[in-house]
Design a protein around this motif. Structure first.
Motif, short mmCIF file in Angstrom:
data_model
loop_
_atom_site.label_atom_id
_atom_site.label_comp_id
_atom_site.label_asym_id
_atom_site.label_seq_id
_atom_site.Cartn_x
_atom_site.Cartn_y
_atom_site.Cartn_z
N CYS A 81 0.55 3.00 3.71
CA CYS A 81 0.99 2.44 4.99
C CYS A 81 1.98 1.29 4.83
O CYS A 81 2.55 0.81 5.80
CB CYS A 81 -0.21 1.97 5.81
SG CYS A 81 -0.91 0.41 5.23
N ASN A 120 -6.89 2.68 2.29
CA ASN A 120 -6.44 3.53 1.18
C ASN A 120 -6.81 2.86 -0.14
O ASN A 120 -6.70 1.66 -0.29
CB ASN A 120 -4.91 3.70 1.31
CG ASN A 120 -4.34 4.51 0.16
OD1 ASN A 120 -4.98 5.44 -0.33
ND2 ASN A 120 -3.14 4.18 -0.26
N CYS A 174 0.86 -1.18 0.00
CA CYS A 174 0.00 0.00 0.00
C CYS A 174 0.90 1.23 0.00
O CYS A 174 1.80 1.35 0.83
CB CYS A 174 -0.88 -0.01 1.25
SG CYS A 174 -1.63 1.57 1.61
N CYS A 232 -6.40 -1.14 0.36
CA CYS A 232 -5.57 -1.68 1.42
C CYS A 232 -6.49 -2.06 2.56
O CYS A 232 -7.27 -1.24 3.06
CB CYS A 232 -4.56 -0.63 1.89
SG CYS A 232 -3.74 -1.10 3.41
N CYS A 252 -5.42 0.05 6.00
CA CYS A 252 -5.73 1.47 6.23
C CYS A 252 -6.83 2.00 5.31
O CYS A 252 -7.17 3.18 5.36
CB CYS A 252 -4.47 2.33 6.08
SG CYS A 252 -3.96 2.57 4.35
ZN LIG Z 1 -2.51 0.89 3.66
#
Ligand SMILES: [Zn+2]
Ligand SMILES: [Zn+2]
Lengths: 413, 90
Positions: A49, A70, A46, A65, A68
């Motif tokens: 993160c 994302n 990712c 992801c 997180c």
């Molecule tokens: Zn992430």
């Protein structure tokens, strides 16, 4: 290429001639390099993160992801590799790196060294293109283009969710209940649908097609009495007809798996073919994370093997293009000869998303599919038919019609 | 509608009329079979691909005249059968 054979009945080639011949046939090399460099270590992290717990989110077509949340996506190959452009100028056979020949003796097993913990993880590329490190749970992706044809140039992500696909399949089958095989109806579980990436070659090409044949124009039509009947006669002019058309095609899509190509009577593969086309312009650069949670089928046909298929399709396209120019031949045109000259073609290997429900009919071993195009929702399928029920229905209709016919005969006798 | 067809057919003779039963049965069978099995379906790449053609070229030359025939059209018309291959010139 066949090496140039020495001839006995002529002088040997001059040095200039040999040089020219050598230049005319350059070594076939991929001219479009599609390797995703940022994923070389097999880890798709990712960008926010660094977690490798990444998968496709079908509703957006983006990678998400799971750590997180994302979301991001790979670049479209259309712009990245300039695929829509320059079709008019294509020369020879241009092959993207992911569409290169499959090398048979390269093993399907790939060993990765997990970048996160150092453990060695084996991925069987015949069946999957990613695996989890069993020590640290990092996802390892096959992103290098190993020369075994496992990794295509591009992938078109799933868009329809499994629930939507199940709904499409249920709708398709429920319209075909009356004459469906009893056992199929009993065993029909659309929830068993599988998301599969099928291998295709997507081709841009420029071609020159020529056709020769006969066309007829009616010049007269009259009737003659023949006993109680009148007979219609015709007079016509016969023409020798020639037509030629130059054209380009953008994103012609051909099955890359021999098994799928085979439209024989013992399978129902035309079903998968019938859900084409896909919006291949939206395909993105290869990233194995798009495959998490789906199965995939490996390409087993090379560009060479598919050239005849391309030529056939180009001939068909050319014929449909010249059709409008035949209007004056009211009695029709019979094409007798044809010629195709493929000036240039560009081949890109792609994974395209299909929701596939399959059912093996016990009684005859036939494999039936209901397939859903996971981009457009186009659905096509084959439902096992109960022959006794269908024959009974046909017989009933036939008997009814014969009854009316008999009544008319009696009435007019 | 079917009855209309049969009435029309009656003009063409008794045999025609008697064929209505078997013909209707076969048509029913094939219509449903096709609807269930879809063995005839395929991708229409001739229509559903992005194709940019240049103007069609060519010509025609009169080579013969048919002065009397009962055929209402040319033999072996394949101008719409785009996928039916004919002799290939290399
Ligand atoms: Zn992430
Ligand atoms: Zn690890």
């Amino acid at each position: 290429m066949e090496p140039q054979q020495p001839t006995f009945d002529g002088p040997p080639l001059s040095l200039e001639e040999e040089l020219a011949a050598a230049k005319a046939e350059p070594e076939p090399k991929p001219s479009i390099e599609t390797v995703n460099e940022s994923l070389k270590d097999g880890l798709n992290r990712c960008p926010k993160c660094g977690s490798t717990d990444v998968r496709l989110r079908g509703s957006t077509g983006m990678l998400v992801c799971l750590f997180c949340r994302n979301e991001w996506q790979e670049a479209r190959v259309e712009e990245e590799f300039g695929l829509g452009e320059g079709i008019e100028e294509l020369e020879g056979t241009v092959i993207a790196s992911g569409a290169e020949n499959i090398v048979a003796d390269v093993a399907d097993q790939l060993t990765f060294k997990c970048e996160a913990c150092g453990a060695e993880v084996v991925v069987d590329t015949a069946h999957a293109l990613n695996a989890r490190c069993h020590w640290c749970r990092h996802t390892l992706n096959v992103n290098q283009q190993i020369p075994n044809g496992a990794v295509p140039d591009a992938v078109l992500p799933f868009h329809l969710t499994k629930e939507q696909a199940v709904e499409k399949i249920r709708e398709f089958a429920s319209k075909r209940r009356l004459f469906a095989h009893g056992r199929f109806k009993k065993e029909f579980v659309p929830e068993n649908v599988l998301g599969v990436y099928l291998p295709y070659l997507v081709i841009d090409a420029r071609a020159d097609a020529k056709y020769w044949g006969k066309g007829e124009v009616q010049t007269r039509r009259w009737t003659e009495k023949k006993g109680d009947d009148t007979v219609t006669y015709y007079a016509a002019d016969v023409y020798q007809v020639a037509r030629q058309v130059n054209f380009t095609v953008d994103d012609l899509t051909i099955e890359g798996s021999a098994e799928r190509m085979d439209f024989g009577s013992e399978n129902t593969n035309n079903i998968v073919n019938a859900i084409l086309p896909f919006d291949t312009k939206n395909a993105v650069k290869w990233n194995a994370s798009y495959l998490v949670g789906f199965t995939s089928e490996k390409r087993d046909l090379n560009v060479d093997a598919l050239h005849p298929v391309l030529e056939d399709q180009l001939l068909s396209i050319g014929r449909s293009q010249v059709h409008a120019s035949l209007a004056r031949f009211g009695r029709g045109v019979r094409w007798e000869q044809e010629q195709i000259d493929v000036g240039g073609s560009r081949w890109v290997s792609m994974y395209l998303p299909v929701w596939l429900y399959s059912y093996r009919q016990e009684s005859n071993g036939l494999l039936h599919y209901i397939a859903v195009n996971a981009r457009t929702g186009e659905t096509m399928g084959s439902i096992p038919v109960s022959q006794p029920k269908l024959l009974l229905a046909a017989f009933t209709v036939g008997t009814f019609l014969e009854g009316i016919a008999g009544a008319i005969l009696v009435a007019t006798a | 509608m079917t009855a209309d067809l049969i009435v029309q057919a009656a003009d063409d003779g008794v045999l025609w009329l008697l064929a209505a039963g078997p013909a209707g049965a076969a048509a029913t069978y094939w219509a449903f079979y096709r609807y269930y099995r879809n063995t005839d379906k395929s991708h229409h790449f001739e229509r559903d691909t992005i194709i940019s053609p240049q103007p069609v070229q060519g010509g025609e030359e009169k080579i013969d005249h048919i002065s009397r025939t009962r055929d209402s059209d040319i033999d072996g018309d394949n101008s719409r059968k785009f996928r039916e291959r004919v002799q290939r010139i290399r």
